[in-house]
Design an enzyme around this catalytic site. Structure first.
Site, PDB file in Angstrom:
ATOM      1  N   THR A  13     -92.366  28.630 -72.414  1.00  0.00           N
ATOM      2  CA  THR A  13     -91.840  27.785 -73.480  1.00  0.00           C
ATOM      3  C   THR A  13     -90.843  26.777 -72.903  1.00  0.00           C
ATOM      4  O   THR A  13     -90.173  27.040 -71.915  1.00  0.00           O
ATOM      5  CB  THR A  13     -91.169  28.620 -74.579  1.00  0.00           C
ATOM      6  OG1 THR A  13     -89.981  29.249 -74.073  1.00  0.00           O
ATOM      7  CG2 THR A  13     -92.117  29.693 -75.101  1.00  0.00           C
ATOM      8  N   SER A  15     -91.250  23.962 -71.201  1.00  0.00           N
ATOM      9  CA  SER A  15     -91.536  23.870 -69.763  1.00  0.00           C
ATOM     10  C   SER A  15     -91.820  22.460 -69.278  1.00  0.00           C
ATOM     11  O   SER A  15     -92.419  22.269 -68.226  1.00  0.00           O
ATOM     12  CB  SER A  15     -92.711  24.785 -69.413  1.00  0.00           C
ATOM     13  OG  SER A  15     -93.786  24.649 -70.308  1.00  0.00           O
ATOM     14  N   GLY A  18     -86.579  20.949 -66.304  1.00  0.00           N
ATOM     15  CA  GLY A  18     -85.583  21.958 -65.957  1.00  0.00           C
ATOM     16  C   GLY A  18     -86.157  23.254 -65.438  1.00  0.00           C
ATOM     17  O   GLY A  18     -87.141  23.284 -64.689  1.00  0.00           O
ATOM     18  N   ILE A  19     -85.528  24.358 -65.839  1.00  0.00           N
ATOM     19  CA  ILE A  19     -85.925  25.682 -65.366  1.00  0.00           C
ATOM     20  C   ILE A  19     -87.354  26.001 -65.801  1.00  0.00           C
ATOM     21  O   ILE A  19     -88.140  26.558 -65.029  1.00  0.00           O
ATOM     22  CB  ILE A  19     -84.946  26.749 -65.891  1.00  0.00           C
ATOM     23  CG1 ILE A  19     -83.557  26.549 -65.269  1.00  0.00           C
ATOM     24  CG2 ILE A  19     -85.459  28.157 -65.575  1.00  0.00           C
ATOM     25  CD1 ILE A  19     -82.482  27.455 -65.844  1.00  0.00           C
ATOM     26  N   SER A 141     -78.624  34.345 -69.470  1.00  0.00           N
ATOM     27  CA  SER A 141     -77.647  33.526 -68.766  1.00  0.00           C
ATOM     28  C   SER A 141     -76.441  34.380 -68.407  1.00  0.00           C
ATOM     29  O   SER A 141     -76.179  35.415 -69.033  1.00  0.00           O
ATOM     30  CB  SER A 141     -77.208  32.371 -69.675  1.00  0.00           C
ATOM     31  OG  SER A 141     -76.008  31.779 -69.233  1.00  0.00           O
ATOM     32  N   TYR A 154     -73.464  29.942 -77.879  1.00  0.00           N
ATOM     33  CA  TYR A 154     -74.506  30.048 -76.867  1.00  0.00           C
ATOM     34  C   TYR A 154     -74.473  31.424 -76.201  1.00  0.00           C
ATOM     35  O   TYR A 154     -75.502  32.088 -76.054  1.00  0.00           O
ATOM     36  CB  TYR A 154     -74.320  28.949 -75.819  1.00  0.00           C
ATOM     37  CG  TYR A 154     -75.244  29.066 -74.628  1.00  0.00           C
ATOM     38  CD1 TYR A 154     -76.588  28.720 -74.728  1.00  0.00           C
ATOM     39  CD2 TYR A 154     -74.764  29.507 -73.393  1.00  0.00           C
ATOM     40  CE1 TYR A 154     -77.436  28.814 -73.629  1.00  0.00           C
ATOM     41  CE2 TYR A 154     -75.600  29.600 -72.289  1.00  0.00           C
ATOM     42  CZ  TYR A 154     -76.928  29.255 -72.413  1.00  0.00           C
ATOM     43  OH  TYR A 154     -77.757  29.357 -71.322  1.00  0.00           O
TER      44      TYR A 154
END
Length: 264
Positions: A13, A15, A18-19, A141, A154
């Site tokens: 997801t 995608s 970034g990561i 994270s 967050y």
């Protein structure tokens, strides 16, 4: 170590950058049929073409849709009714003084960062269990463990993802399906560059701005730099493989030593 994911379908997801983009690239290079997801169809198709060219994997396909909405989720599920590897990478973040975060913003963060992942796990986990093989990965994270004062909302969502992963790992016990979280540390992405500038200012050259950000706002980092997205992708590709068949219910750290704890 040679990781071969041929014959596996992986949905990553968010995608298109970034990561998530790095993870999609890594999975495609390992031979998986990779489904690129993002909100815009044009951008998704552009990334599909780029990844096919960069990896030599023609099995990269697109499934555009806003997974924070019911309609967007339904569109993705229609396009991709079954997957072997689900990487819940979608997430939003930003710095807001804690007492200024209103109810609507709390709900928005929870909807995007947590419920979008839960909905996809509910949709895809039964099929994985029936086939006795599957991988579910949630991108958490360091903020899940060391919650930053400037983005409590967050951090709350990333802590929730650790619980979601652990709980669904128990639901999948004994089926051949593993469910894990990956705790990513401060990572160099376009969004993080904007975040760094928000905190340290626009006037500094990037290398100096990054250095000041790490010293002032992330001094716990043992590598003393931002992590590159590819470094996160390496862990995800490993956890998606047969080599990680005994790793489930875990919170695997790729945080540069940021979290000051032996265990999460």
């Amino acid at each position: 170590m040679h990781i071969d994911l041929s014959g596996r379908t992986a949905l990553v997801t968010a995608s298109t950058q970034g990561i998530g983009h790095a993870i999609a690239t890594g999975l495609a290079r390992a031979g998986a049929r990779v489904v690129v997801n993002g909100r815009g169809a044009d951008r998704v198709e552009q990334v599909v073409r780029e990844l096919r060219s960069a990896t030599g994997n023609d099995a990269v396909v697109g499934a555009p849709g806003d997974l924070a909405s019911d309609d967007g989720t339904a569109a993705v599920l229609r396009a991709v009714p079954q997957v072997d590897i689900l990487v819940n990478n979608l997430g939003i973040f930003g710095a807001t003084p804690p007492l200024e975060i209103d109810d609507e913003e709390w709900r928005r963060y929870f909807e995007v960062n947590v419920l979008a992942a839960v909905r996809l796990i509910r949709a895809y986990l039964p099929g994985m269990q029936e086939r006795h093989w599957g991988r579910v990965l949630c991108l958490a994270s360091d903020s899940a463990v060391a919650v930053p004062a400037e983005m409590i909302h967050y951090g709350m969502t990333k802590t929730s993802l650790l619980a979601v992963s652990r709980g669904f790992a128990k639901a999948a016990a004994g089926t051949g399906v593993t469910v894990n979280s990956v705790i990513a540390g401060p990572t160099h992405t376009e969004g993080v560059e904007e975040f760094v500038r928000q905190l340290v200012g626009d006037e500094l050259p990037w290398d100096e701005a990054q250095h000041r950000f790490m010293l002032q706002h992330r001094p716990q980092s043992l590598i003393q730099r931002l992590i590159e997205p590819e470094e996160i992708a390496h862990m995800v590709v490993y956890l998606s493989s047969s080599y990680a068949s005994a790793t489930t219910g875990g919170a695997l750290r790729v945080d540069g030593g940021y979290v000051d704890s032996i265990l999460p």
